[in-house]
Design a protein around this motif. Sequence first.
Motif, PDB file in Angstrom:
ATOM      1  N   ALA A   1     -27.344   5.475  37.974  1.00 15.67           N
ATOM      2  CA  ALA A   1     -28.573   4.681  38.117  1.00 15.67           C
ATOM      3  C   ALA A   1     -29.744   5.558  38.556  1.00 15.67           C
ATOM      4  O   ALA A   1     -30.859   5.445  38.035  1.00 15.67           O
ATOM      5  CB  ALA A   1     -28.351   3.541  39.112  1.00 15.67           C
ATOM      6  N   ILE A   2     -29.495   6.452  39.496  1.00 16.34           N
ATOM      7  CA  ILE A   2     -30.565   7.333  39.975  1.00 16.34           C
ATOM      8  C   ILE A   2     -30.963   8.312  38.878  1.00 16.34           C
ATOM      9  O   ILE A   2     -32.151   8.548  38.617  1.00 16.34           O
ATOM     10  CB  ILE A   2     -30.111   8.085  41.241  1.00 16.34           C
ATOM     11  N   GLY A   3     -29.955   8.890  38.214  1.00 12.38           N
ATOM     12  CA  GLY A   3     -30.246   9.811  37.119  1.00 12.38           C
ATOM     13  C   GLY A   3     -31.006   9.140  35.995  1.00 12.38           C
ATOM     14  O   GLY A   3     -31.918   9.729  35.402  1.00 12.38           O
ATOM     15  N   ALA A   4     -30.646   7.889  35.703  1.00 11.11           N
ATOM     16  CA  ALA A   4     -31.316   7.155  34.634  1.00 11.11           C
ATOM     17  C   ALA A   4     -32.783   6.909  34.973  1.00 11.11           C
ATOM     18  O   ALA A   4     -33.661   7.011  34.103  1.00 11.11           O
ATOM     19  CB  ALA A   4     -30.592   5.832  34.374  1.00 11.11           C
ATOM     20  N   ASP A   5     -33.056   6.594  36.236  1.00  2.19           N
ATOM     21  CA  ASP A   5     -34.455   6.419  36.652  1.00  2.19           C
ATOM     22  C   ASP A   5     -35.249   7.708  36.465  1.00  2.19           C
ATOM     23  O   ASP A   5     -36.386   7.699  35.989  1.00  2.19           O
ATOM     24  CB  ASP A   5     -34.517   5.990  38.128  1.00  2.19           C
ATOM     25  N   LEU A   6     -34.644   8.834  36.855  1.00  7.64           N
ATOM     26  CA  LEU A   6     -35.321  10.122  36.707  1.00  7.64           C
ATOM     27  C   LEU A   6     -35.541  10.444  35.225  1.00  7.64           C
ATOM     28  O   LEU A   6     -36.590  10.985  34.847  1.00  7.64           O
ATOM     29  CB  LEU A   6     -34.500  11.227  37.369  1.00  7.64           C
ATOM     30  N   LEU A   7     -34.569  10.096  34.404  1.00  2.00           N
ATOM     31  CA  LEU A   7     -34.682  10.375  32.973  1.00  2.00           C
ATOM     32  C   LEU A   7     -35.754   9.512  32.328  1.00  2.00           C
ATOM     33  O   LEU A   7     -36.597  10.010  31.567  1.00  2.00           O
ATOM     34  CB  LEU A   7     -33.330  10.132  32.300  1.00  2.00           C
ATOM     35  N   ARG A   8     -35.748   8.224  32.618  1.00  3.16           N
ATOM     36  CA  ARG A   8     -36.718   7.312  31.981  1.00  3.16           C
ATOM     37  C   ARG A   8     -38.149   7.716  32.309  1.00  3.16           C
ATOM     38  O   ARG A   8     -39.059   7.518  31.498  1.00  3.16           O
ATOM     39  CB  ARG A   8     -36.457   5.881  32.444  1.00  3.16           C
TER      40      ARG A   8
ATOM     41  N   GLN B   1     -39.314  10.550  32.280  1.00  2.00           N
ATOM     42  CA  GLN B   1     -39.718  11.666  31.413  1.00  2.00           C
ATOM     43  C   GLN B   1     -39.848  11.257  29.947  1.00  2.00           C
ATOM     44  O   GLN B   1     -40.241  12.074  29.106  1.00  2.00           O
ATOM     45  CB  GLN B   1     -38.692  12.805  31.522  1.00  2.00           C
ATOM     46  N   LEU B   2     -39.495  10.027  29.631  1.00  2.00           N
ATOM     47  CA  LEU B   2     -39.532   9.577  28.242  1.00  2.00           C
ATOM     48  C   LEU B   2     -40.916   9.074  27.846  1.00  2.00           C
ATOM     49  O   LEU B   2     -41.645   8.531  28.682  1.00  2.00           O
ATOM     50  CB  LEU B   2     -38.490   8.471  28.046  1.00  2.00           C
ATOM     51  N   PRO B   3     -41.280   9.248  26.581  1.00  2.00           N
ATOM     52  CA  PRO B   3     -40.515   9.951  25.546  1.00  2.00           C
ATOM     53  C   PRO B   3     -40.603  11.468  25.742  1.00  2.00           C
ATOM     54  O   PRO B   3     -41.632  11.989  26.178  1.00  2.00           O
ATOM     55  CB  PRO B   3     -41.196   9.524  24.255  1.00  2.00           C
ATOM     56  N   LEU B   4     -39.519  12.172  25.412  1.00  2.00           N
ATOM     57  CA  LEU B   4     -39.515  13.626  25.517  1.00  2.00           C
ATOM     58  C   LEU B   4     -40.388  14.225  24.420  1.00  2.00           C
ATOM     59  O   LEU B   4     -40.447  13.693  23.309  1.00  2.00           O
ATOM     60  CB  LEU B   4     -38.082  14.157  25.382  1.00  2.00           C
ATOM     61  N   PRO B   5     -41.043  15.341  24.713  1.00  2.00           N
ATOM     62  CA  PRO B   5     -41.891  15.960  23.685  1.00  2.00           C
ATOM     63  C   PRO B   5     -41.094  16.435  22.476  1.00  2.00           C
ATOM     64  O   PRO B   5     -41.584  16.401  21.345  1.00  2.00           O
ATOM     65  CB  PRO B   5     -42.543  17.142  24.430  1.00  2.00           C
ATOM     66  N   VAL B   6     -39.866  16.896  22.714  1.00  2.00           N
ATOM     67  CA  VAL B   6     -38.914  17.227  21.648  1.00  2.00           C
ATOM     68  C   VAL B   6     -37.541  16.799  22.147  1.00  2.00           C
ATOM     69  O   VAL B   6     -37.357  16.511  23.325  1.00  2.00           O
ATOM     70  CB  VAL B   6     -38.912  18.740  21.305  1.00  2.00           C
TER      71      VAL B   6
END
Length: 365
Positions: free
Chosen positions: A320-327, A329-334
């Motif tokens: 859950a914590i990792g998913a928050d950190l990932l979201r 950054q979205l959308p990723l540039p590549v």
Amino acid sequence: MAQTPEQDRKIIHIDMDAFYASVEQRDDPALRGLPVAVGGGGPRGVVAAASYEARVFGVRSAMPGGKARRLCPELIFVRPRFEAYRAVSQQIRAIFERFTDIIQPLSLDEAYLDVTRNKPGVASATYVAQEIRRMIREETGLTASAGVSCNKLIAKLASDQNKPDGLCVVRPDEAEAFMAAMPVSRIHGVGPVTARRMAALGIHSGADLKEWPLPALQRHFGKAAAFYFGAARGLDERPVRDRESRKSISVEDTFASDIGAEGLLLAELEKIAARLWGRVTASRALGRTVTLKIKLGDFRILTRSRSLPAPPGDAEDLFAIGADLLRAQLPLPVGARLLGLGLSNLIDPEREEPDETPQLSLAFG
């Protein structure tokens, strides 16, 4: 209690032979006698461990899967089964504990043991090492190599002398001669960069290293010089620590092709979180800082961290914590070629205080 003098200590280093690959060959008879690599065989895969049949061709751990296949076209890749490796590692740990509680694991497949005062009251550390190797073979069907000496440095080097399924004993009065013949590139603590620097200075063996006075070594190698100075003389005062701590624990995965879609990224992250939690539970430590690592297709690296008031309680919390950190950054540039998740600011649940001990690297068989 006063520390036992180094010359009176009895240290064993146990190193399982091609551990991950050997477990796979044990569990699947069809793989026995064949070149086996544990890991990903795709263009971005990495060899986690190689059987001795594969090593004949030059296949080694940490080697890209594509290169391994070129070296050995008949190589059989097997996906890692970390739960199986952890289960066997726990069996081996239980064997160690029949002899001593002073056990310093370096990874799932190797550990130092201080058997100076051991549970059976056996005077011979060589006999203890022989018994441990016998029990490992009988109870797990696997082989282990052992080094026996008066300190950690030499015990670790000795365990590699007669691999696989070997035993090497270096007595205190043999320590200096043993190190004199040792290439400096093999000394634990001398990395490839330092070995090249030493070679440029004409230092190729322990005997060469011994010729250098401490001040000269300090000019070239700074704080590490004292360790090198002692190593050349077969000296190492580091104790075997029965609760060797890490500064961080992490897991990462490289994908066969770049991933940009949120759903696919989250699915991969969930698997990584589960693997990370397995390592966290195995290490018997908890951590308050979660770090996400993203390596993009153009090799840029993004890292984002979050520190928490209390450690995550399970793999779902980590995800859950990792998913928050990932979201965020979205959308990723590549697209992403790699995702990683780590836990740091570790605490031992029995001490409940942050750990500042440097992290040990995870070694593969």
